[in-house]
Structures are given as structure tokens and as C-alpha cells.
Design a protein around this motif. Structure first.
Motif, PDB file in Angstrom:
ATOM      1  N   LYS A 128     -52.105 -33.993 -20.252  1.00  0.00           N
ATOM      2  CA  LYS A 128     -51.010 -34.941 -20.440  1.00  0.00           C
ATOM      3  C   LYS A 128     -49.694 -34.171 -20.571  1.00  0.00           C
ATOM      4  O   LYS A 128     -49.667 -33.010 -20.949  1.00  0.00           O
ATOM      5  N   ASN A 129     -48.619 -34.868 -20.275  1.00  0.00           N
ATOM      6  CA  ASN A 129     -47.262 -34.339 -20.484  1.00  0.00           C
ATOM      7  C   ASN A 129     -46.955 -33.094 -19.657  1.00  0.00           C
ATOM      8  O   ASN A 129     -46.112 -32.286 -20.043  1.00  0.00           O
ATOM      9  N   LYS A 130     -47.623 -32.917 -18.534  1.00  0.00           N
ATOM     10  CA  LYS A 130     -47.375 -31.765 -17.670  1.00  0.00           C
ATOM     11  C   LYS A 130     -47.370 -32.213 -16.211  1.00  0.00           C
ATOM     12  O   LYS A 130     -48.184 -33.045 -15.808  1.00  0.00           O
ATOM     13  N   ARG A 131     -46.462 -31.642 -15.438  1.00  0.00           N
ATOM     14  CA  ARG A 131     -46.530 -31.797 -13.986  1.00  0.00           C
ATOM     15  C   ARG A 131     -47.314 -30.617 -13.444  1.00  0.00           C
ATOM     16  O   ARG A 131     -47.181 -29.490 -13.936  1.00  0.00           O
ATOM     17  N   GLU A 135     -29.876 -31.750 -15.984  1.00  0.00           N
ATOM     18  CA  GLU A 135     -28.477 -32.146 -15.862  1.00  0.00           C
ATOM     19  C   GLU A 135     -27.533 -30.982 -16.161  1.00  0.00           C
ATOM     20  O   GLU A 135     -26.507 -30.817 -15.501  1.00  0.00           O
ATOM     21  N   VAL A 136     -27.882 -30.169 -17.158  1.00  0.00           N
ATOM     22  CA  VAL A 136     -26.951 -29.119 -17.571  1.00  0.00           C
ATOM     23  C   VAL A 136     -27.118 -27.827 -16.771  1.00  0.00           C
ATOM     24  O   VAL A 136     -26.250 -26.964 -16.790  1.00  0.00           O
ATOM     25  N   SER A 137     -28.246 -27.704 -16.060  1.00  0.00           N
ATOM     26  CA  SER A 137     -28.505 -26.465 -15.318  1.00  0.00           C
ATOM     27  C   SER A 137     -27.692 -26.411 -14.028  1.00  0.00           C
ATOM     28  O   SER A 137     -27.577 -27.395 -13.307  1.00  0.00           O
ATOM     29  N   GLU A 138     -27.165 -25.232 -13.741  1.00  0.00           N
ATOM     30  CA  GLU A 138     -26.449 -25.029 -12.480  1.00  0.00           C
ATOM     31  C   GLU A 138     -27.382 -24.539 -11.382  1.00  0.00           C
ATOM     32  O   GLU A 138     -26.985 -24.393 -10.229  1.00  0.00           O
ATOM     33  N   GLU A 139     -28.672 -24.266 -11.742  1.00  0.00           N
ATOM     34  CA  GLU A 139     -29.637 -23.759 -10.772  1.00  0.00           C
ATOM     35  C   GLU A 139     -30.544 -24.845 -10.217  1.00  0.00           C
ATOM     36  O   GLU A 139     -31.223 -24.648  -9.217  1.00  0.00           O
ATOM     37  N   PHE A 140     -30.563 -25.993 -10.857  1.00  0.00           N
ATOM     38  CA  PHE A 140     -31.520 -27.033 -10.473  1.00  0.00           C
ATOM     39  C   PHE A 140     -30.991 -27.878  -9.321  1.00  0.00           C
ATOM     40  O   PHE A 140     -29.892 -28.412  -9.387  1.00  0.00           O
ATOM     41  N   TYR A 141     -31.781 -27.976  -8.246  1.00  0.00           N
ATOM     42  CA  TYR A 141     -31.411 -28.871  -7.141  1.00  0.00           C
ATOM     43  C   TYR A 141     -32.554 -29.811  -6.764  1.00  0.00           C
ATOM     44  O   TYR A 141     -32.484 -30.526  -5.773  1.00  0.00           O
ATOM     45  N   GLY A 142     -33.643 -29.807  -7.550  1.00  0.00           N
ATOM     46  CA  GLY A 142     -34.696 -30.793  -7.359  1.00  0.00           C
ATOM     47  C   GLY A 142     -35.965 -30.236  -6.759  1.00  0.00           C
ATOM     48  O   GLY A 142     -36.003 -29.124  -6.231  1.00  0.00           O
ATOM     49  N   ILE A 195     -37.954 -21.480 -10.361  1.00  0.00           N
ATOM     50  CA  ILE A 195     -36.783 -21.897 -11.136  1.00  0.00           C
ATOM     51  C   ILE A 195     -36.700 -23.418 -11.176  1.00  0.00           C
ATOM     52  O   ILE A 195     -36.423 -24.021 -12.215  1.00  0.00           O
ATOM     53  N   GLN A 196     -36.955 -24.055 -10.033  1.00  0.00           N
ATOM     54  CA  GLN A 196     -36.921 -25.521  -9.986  1.00  0.00           C
ATOM     55  C   GLN A 196     -38.028 -26.110 -10.865  1.00  0.00           C
ATOM     56  O   GLN A 196     -37.799 -27.050 -11.636  1.00  0.00           O
ATOM     57  N   ILE A 197     -39.220 -25.537 -10.761  1.00  0.00           N
ATOM     58  CA  ILE A 197     -40.357 -26.022 -11.550  1.00  0.00           C
ATOM     59  C   ILE A 197     -40.099 -25.828 -13.039  1.00  0.00           C
ATOM     60  O   ILE A 197     -40.545 -26.630 -13.868  1.00  0.00           O
ATOM     61  N   SER A 198     -39.357 -24.785 -13.388  1.00  0.00           N
ATOM     62  CA  SER A 198     -39.116 -24.471 -14.804  1.00  0.00           C
ATOM     63  C   SER A 198     -38.305 -25.541 -15.521  1.00  0.00           C
ATOM     64  O   SER A 198     -38.217 -25.531 -16.753  1.00  0.00           O
ATOM     65  N   HIS A 199     -37.723 -26.471 -14.784  1.00  0.00           N
ATOM     66  CA  HIS A 199     -36.965 -27.565 -15.404  1.00  0.00           C
ATOM     67  C   HIS A 199     -37.876 -28.713 -15.820  1.00  0.00           C
ATOM     68  O   HIS A 199     -37.400 -29.752 -16.301  1.00  0.00           O
ATOM     69  N   PHE A 200     -39.173 -28.536 -15.628  1.00  0.00           N
ATOM     70  CA  PHE A 200     -40.168 -29.532 -16.040  1.00  0.00           C
ATOM     71  C   PHE A 200     -41.236 -28.854 -16.897  1.00  0.00           C
ATOM     72  O   PHE A 200     -41.546 -27.673 -16.700  1.00  0.00           O
ATOM     73  N   HIS A 201     -41.828 -29.596 -17.817  1.00  0.00           N
ATOM     74  CA  HIS A 201     -42.988 -29.090 -18.537  1.00  0.00           C
ATOM     75  C   HIS A 201     -44.147 -29.105 -17.545  1.00  0.00           C
ATOM     76  O   HIS A 201     -44.609 -30.174 -17.130  1.00  0.00           O
ATOM     77  N   SER A 202     -44.592 -27.922 -17.138  1.00  0.00           N
ATOM     78  CA  SER A 202     -45.460 -27.809 -15.966  1.00  0.00           C
ATOM     79  C   SER A 202     -46.668 -26.911 -16.210  1.00  0.00           C
ATOM     80  O   SER A 202     -46.661 -26.037 -17.088  1.00  0.00           O
ATOM     81  N   LEU A 203     -47.692 -27.138 -15.383  1.00  0.00           N
ATOM     82  CA  LEU A 203     -48.819 -26.218 -15.265  1.00  0.00           C
ATOM     83  C   LEU A 203     -48.868 -25.763 -13.816  1.00  0.00           C
ATOM     84  O   LEU A 203     -48.973 -26.582 -12.906  1.00  0.00           O
ATOM     85  N   VAL A 204     -48.783 -24.449 -13.597  1.00  0.00           N
ATOM     86  CA  VAL A 204     -48.870 -23.881 -12.255  1.00  0.00           C
ATOM     87  C   VAL A 204     -50.267 -23.304 -12.068  1.00  0.00           C
ATOM     88  O   VAL A 204     -50.729 -22.500 -12.881  1.00  0.00           O
ATOM     89  N   ILE A 205     -50.945 -23.723 -10.997  1.00  0.00           N
ATOM     90  CA  ILE A 205     -52.268 -23.200 -10.672  1.00  0.00           C
ATOM     91  C   ILE A 205     -52.125 -22.247  -9.494  1.00  0.00           C
ATOM     92  O   ILE A 205     -51.679 -22.643  -8.412  1.00  0.00           O
ATOM     93  N   LEU A 206     -52.475 -20.985  -9.708  1.00  0.00           N
ATOM     94  CA  LEU A 206     -52.472 -19.982  -8.641  1.00  0.00           C
ATOM     95  C   LEU A 206     -53.915 -19.731  -8.228  1.00  0.00           C
ATOM     96  O   LEU A 206     -54.707 -19.201  -9.009  1.00  0.00           O
ATOM     97  N   ASP A 207     -54.246 -20.098  -7.013  1.00  0.00           N
ATOM     98  CA  ASP A 207     -55.617 -19.962  -6.512  1.00  0.00           C
ATOM     99  C   ASP A 207     -55.759 -18.669  -5.708  1.00  0.00           C
ATOM    100  O   ASP A 207     -54.812 -18.222  -5.050  1.00  0.00           O
ATOM    101  N   MET A 219     -40.305 -20.722 -20.402  1.00  0.00           N
ATOM    102  CA  MET A 219     -41.023 -21.248 -21.558  1.00  0.00           C
ATOM    103  C   MET A 219     -41.819 -22.514 -21.239  1.00  0.00           C
ATOM    104  O   MET A 219     -42.873 -22.761 -21.814  1.00  0.00           O
ATOM    105  N   TRP A 220     -41.321 -23.329 -20.308  1.00  0.00           N
ATOM    106  CA  TRP A 220     -41.961 -24.609 -20.040  1.00  0.00           C
ATOM    107  C   TRP A 220     -43.111 -24.519 -19.027  1.00  0.00           C
ATOM    108  O   TRP A 220     -43.803 -25.501 -18.814  1.00  0.00           O
ATOM    109  N   ILE A 221     -43.290 -23.381 -18.402  1.00  0.00           N
ATOM    110  CA  ILE A 221     -44.349 -23.267 -17.392  1.00  0.00           C
ATOM    111  C   ILE A 221     -45.582 -22.593 -17.998  1.00  0.00           C
ATOM    112  O   ILE A 221     -45.508 -21.480 -18.512  1.00  0.00           O
ATOM    113  N   LYS A 222     -46.712 -23.299 -17.935  1.00  0.00           N
ATOM    114  CA  LYS A 222     -48.005 -22.720 -18.280  1.00  0.00           C
ATOM    115  C   LYS A 222     -48.735 -22.412 -16.968  1.00  0.00           C
ATOM    116  O   LYS A 222     -48.404 -22.978 -15.922  1.00  0.00           O
TER     117      LYS A 222
END
Length: 464
Positions: A242-245, A160-167, A266-278, A298-301
Motif C-alpha cells: 500500500k501507499n507505493k507506486r 510542485e516545488v521541484s524544478e527537476e520534476f516534469y512528470g 529523479i522523476q520517480i523520486s517525487h513519489f513514494h515508490s518501490l523500484v523492482i530491478l529484475d 529517501m522515497w524510493i525503496k
């Protein structure tokens, strides 16, 4: 909780600096912001913003007909007592007859007056309970929620507070992975009921899932030969997280605009996430850019999957070990517990086949021959099992050990339509991959070898 407090106070600061609530449209936006937070924190599922229905609704801005609660949201910084009394009068006059039982007067900005009063006192007038609420009350209530709920609220506020987030709806390169969803549509990814792990592998899966869930691990890498089970281990692990997209990106695929990857992060960073790079070995340069960018969020693992890239010489500064320096990793050793793994996969497959086709005979035969036929390769084993199922359903007299290498390779050739690929291109494909040179094979390119020879990449292709 620090994220929640910081982002809430950042939003309040924006209101104070810009007199955000002086304009009607901005006032409605602020009301919507807190409406979504109240829904999450207090389970006010039927809460609505009355100002969409009628401009300047009398007394209250938000109303939940099920909970019978009305909420006035205000950012005034003076005459607070008058605001409270006026809200009481208007609300009781206009909403008491409609069944209202609770009234909240919610102050966005905590003034000196509000700091000096006891907001825990609940006043009751004519059967309606009246509460004075502030941001500090809201933060206190959030802190009492369980961890999973706090994470949801933290993400909501940050978005909500971020000016970079569009979904996330516009993500093109990264693919969000749900529970039980495969990374891609390949036919050779084992069904979950047929996946088998050694005790060591299962222990690693459980450990990684726990560490990612609890933010103990930020980055990790799984190394292994082709078809050694890297993606299968990653798939099994994310089922337990758990607790990760979860988001997935295959660096083998051609990516023509790398800036889009960084924007999507940047969009993904607005969620507590795990990114898998294959297949990070296929585009080391891009991998390093993404790794560096992820480290700032900080929120992306992150979990990286790679072959043993340029590892013939352990001192090669371009080896995968150099590129993942500082990142813990797990090496898949197919020689370790290999026979246990292959035997376990076959046994699970036979049990499944017996359940599906109980009228047929399903025998594995000579296990040593099976090891030889599949060359200790899990992809070949999977193909062989598929071929055996197809052939034995027709003749009902074939043991699994009769599915030899020629049958396996022919089936692979046919199912992948490799007849469409120029034979010299196929040879080039094999040579380049054998020497850790990443490339993408484009069908119909008749002169690939000639062009490679011109550039000095290859000297001579021996015909098969």
C-alpha cells in the motif's frame, strides 16, 4: 509531516525572495498550487481559479460553488488588517448574492500581526462565516488526515516545488506497474488463480509487503535459479503493498543511454515508490550505479531479483553475495517443499480445467513421473500444463504424466520460434548462460561463434 512542512516553507521562501506574487502569471501559478492542495486537504472538488476567467477577480481568487466557499490568497507582509477588511467588503458586495456562505482570507506568509491574532475565531457578517487562515493552520489540518492522504499531499507538494520534476508520462525505460498487471507479456507467467506458494514463501511475501508499506525495509534481494519463481513472488508481494507506486526495469534488456535511467529515477523520486530491478546479474555494473543512486532518494525503496551470479566459489569477490553486501536477501530453494509446490500448482490447474471443460477427464497420473518429466523446473511444469491442456482437449484420454520431456521441449522450441535462430548461436547461448556470462542473442548473426573464438571467449563449440 516533516517533508510537507519543509517543502511548503521552501515554496514560501521562494515567494519571499522573488516577490513571486507581484506578477500576474506567477500569482495565478501560486493560486493553482494552493488550489490543488486545498482540493486534497479539504475535499473542495469543485474549487476553481477565478483569475482564469477574469483578471483580478473581486474579493476572492478561488471559488467552490458546491461548498459555497470563496478563498482570497495573499502574500502581503504589511497592512494585513486593511487587506482583511477590504477582502470582506469586496466579497460580500460581489458574492453574497451568488450564494457565498464562507470566506477564507489565506495568508501565505505569516507575519508578526498574524502571529498575534487568534485565527480560530470565526467572524460572521450577514450570514457569511469569515476565517483567517495561515500556512500553520494548513499544516495543522494536514496532520489530522490519515497516512494515505498525507502521502498523496506530500507527493503533490514535492512535485510542485521541484524544478527537476516534469512528470512520469515521459518514462521510457522504467515501466509503472498497476495492480494485477504483469511485469511483461510472457505466456509462461502463471495466471494469478494458478499461483501456489509454500507456507514459507507466503510468509516471506506477507513480511516483505508489510515492511515495504511501512518503510521498515529500504532494499531487499530475492535470489534464485532460472524459472524458480522470483518474479512470481515479487508479483504476489506488490499486490499487498500500500501507499507505493511500483516501477519495473529488466536489466537483461539493452540500455544504450544509462544517463536516462538516472534521470528517470529523479522523476520517480517525487513519489513514494518501490523500484523492482529484475535480472541484476545481467548487468552488474549498471545495477551498482542504480543501487547507489536509489540510496540517495529517501522515497524510493527497491527490490532486486537475481540468479546465483558467480557463486561457484563463495570467496569470489565478483559473486552476487559481494555485490549485494549489506542488503538482506531471500534464497529460493527449489528442493525445499518442492513436491508440495508442484502438487499445489497441478491441483489448481486441474480445478480450473474442470471448471472450463467439465465434459472432459483431467487426471494427473503418476506424480513421480511428473517430477521426472519437468526436471523440478517450474517453467517446464508450466509449459507441460499448457501442452497437456491443448492435447487433452483433442483426445480426452491423456493423463498429465504422459507429457514427457521431449514433448515439453518441442513445444517450447516451436512457440518461441527457435528455428529462426542459427543452431550454433543457440549452442553459444546455452554455454554462455551456463557459465554466468550475460549476453543478448541477436537473430541472424551467422558468425557469432567465429567472432567469439577470435576474442578468446570460447575455444570450441561442440555440435549438438
Amino acid at each position: 509531516m516533516n517533508d510537507i512542512e519543509n517543502n511548503l516553507f521552501a515554496y514560501i521562501d521562494k515567494i519571499q525572495r522573488g516577490s513571486l506574487l507581484n506578477l500576474h502569471d506567477e500569482k495565478v501559478k501560486a493560486e493553482d498550487f494552493f488550489l490543488r492542495i486545498f482540493k486534497k486537504v479539504y475535499n473542495f472538488d469543485n474549487l476553481i481559479n477565478l483569475n482564469y476567467e477574469k483578471l483580478n477577480s473581486k474579493g476572492i481568487d478561488l471559488y467552490d460553488s458546491k461548498e459555497k466557499i470563496g478563498i482570497q490568497i495573499t502574500a502581503i507582509q504589511s497592512n494585513e488588517k486593511d487587506k482583511i477588511n477590504d477582502t470582506k467588503t469586496l466579497t460580500l458586495k460581489n458574492w453574497k448574492s451568488k450564494g457565498l456562505e464562507k470566506l477564507w482570507v489565506f495568508f501565505i506568509i505569516e507575519t508578526k500581526f498574524l502571529k498575534e491574532i487568534d485565527t480560530s475565531i470565526v467572524e460572521e457578517i450577514d450570514g457569511v462565516k469569515i476565517h483567517i487562515k495561515t500556512i500553520k493552520n494548513l499544516i495543522g489540518d494536514i496532520s489530522k488526515l490519515d497516512k494515505e492522504k498525507r502521502i498523496e499531499i506530500s507527493e503533490l507538494i514535492k512535485q510542485e516545488v521541484s524544478e527537476e520534476f516534469y512528470g512520469l508520462s515521459k518514462l521510457v525505460l522504467f515501466k509503472e506497474i498497476g495492480k494485477n498487471q504483469k511485469f511483461d507479456s510472457t505466456n509462461y507467467f502463471n495466471k494469478e488463480e494458478l499461483i501456489y506458494f509454500s507456507k514459507k514463501e507466503q510468509g516471506k511475501i506477507d513480511n516483505l509487503a508489510y515492511n515495504f508499506t511501512n518503510n521498515i525495509t529500504d532494499q531487499y534481494c530475492i535470489l534464485g535459479n532460472p524459472c524458480s519463481g522470483k518474479t512470481t513472488i515479487a508479483y504476489a508481494m506488490i499486490q499487498k503493498i500500500k501507499n507505493k507506486r511500483i516501477f519495473y526495469l529488466n536489466l537483461t534488456e539493452p540500455i544504450f543511454d544509462e544517463s536516462k535511467i538516472l534521470d528517470e529515477l529523479i522523476q520517480i523520486s517525487h513519489f513514494h515508490s518501490l523500484v523492482i530491478l529484475d535480472n541484476i546479474h545481467d548487468n552488474i555494473k549498471l545495477f551498482l550505479k542504480i543501487k547507489e543512486r536509489i540510496s540517495k532518494h529517501m522515497w524510493i525503496k527497491s527490490l532486486f531479483l537475481s540468479r546465483y551470479y558467480k557463486t561457484f566459489d563463495e570467496f569470489d569477490e565478483n559473486s552476487i553475495y559481494d555485490k549485494i553486501e549489506g542488503i538482506k536477501y531471500y534464497r529460493i530453494d527449489l528442493n525445499e517443499d518442492l513436491e508440495e509446490k508442484i502438487s499445489g500448482i497441478i491441483s489448481k490447474k486441474i480445478d480450473s480445467l474442470k471448471n472450463q471443460y467439465s465434459e472432459l477427464n483431467w487426471y494427473k497420473g503418476n506424480f513421480v513421473e511428473i517430477i521426472k518429466n519437468t526436471s523440478s523446473n517450474l517453467l517446464k511444469l508450466n509449459i507441460a500444463l499448457r501442452v497437456w491442456e491443448k492435447k487433452n482437449r483433442k483426445s480426452n484420454n491423456i493423463t498429465f504424466d504422459k507429457i514427457n520431456q521431449n514433448i515439453i521441449l518441442q513445444n517450447f522450441y516451436e512457440e518461441h520460434n527457435l528455428n529462426e535462430v542459427e543452431s550454433d548461436s543457440l549452442a553459444t547461448y546455452c554455454i554462455l548462460y551456463k557459465n554466468d556470462i550475460p549476453f543478448i542473442l541477436l537473430k541472424g548473426q551467422k558468425n557469432i561463434n567465429e567472432k567469439l573464438k577470435e576474442k578468446g571467449i570460447i575455444l570450441y563449440v561442440y555440435p549438438y
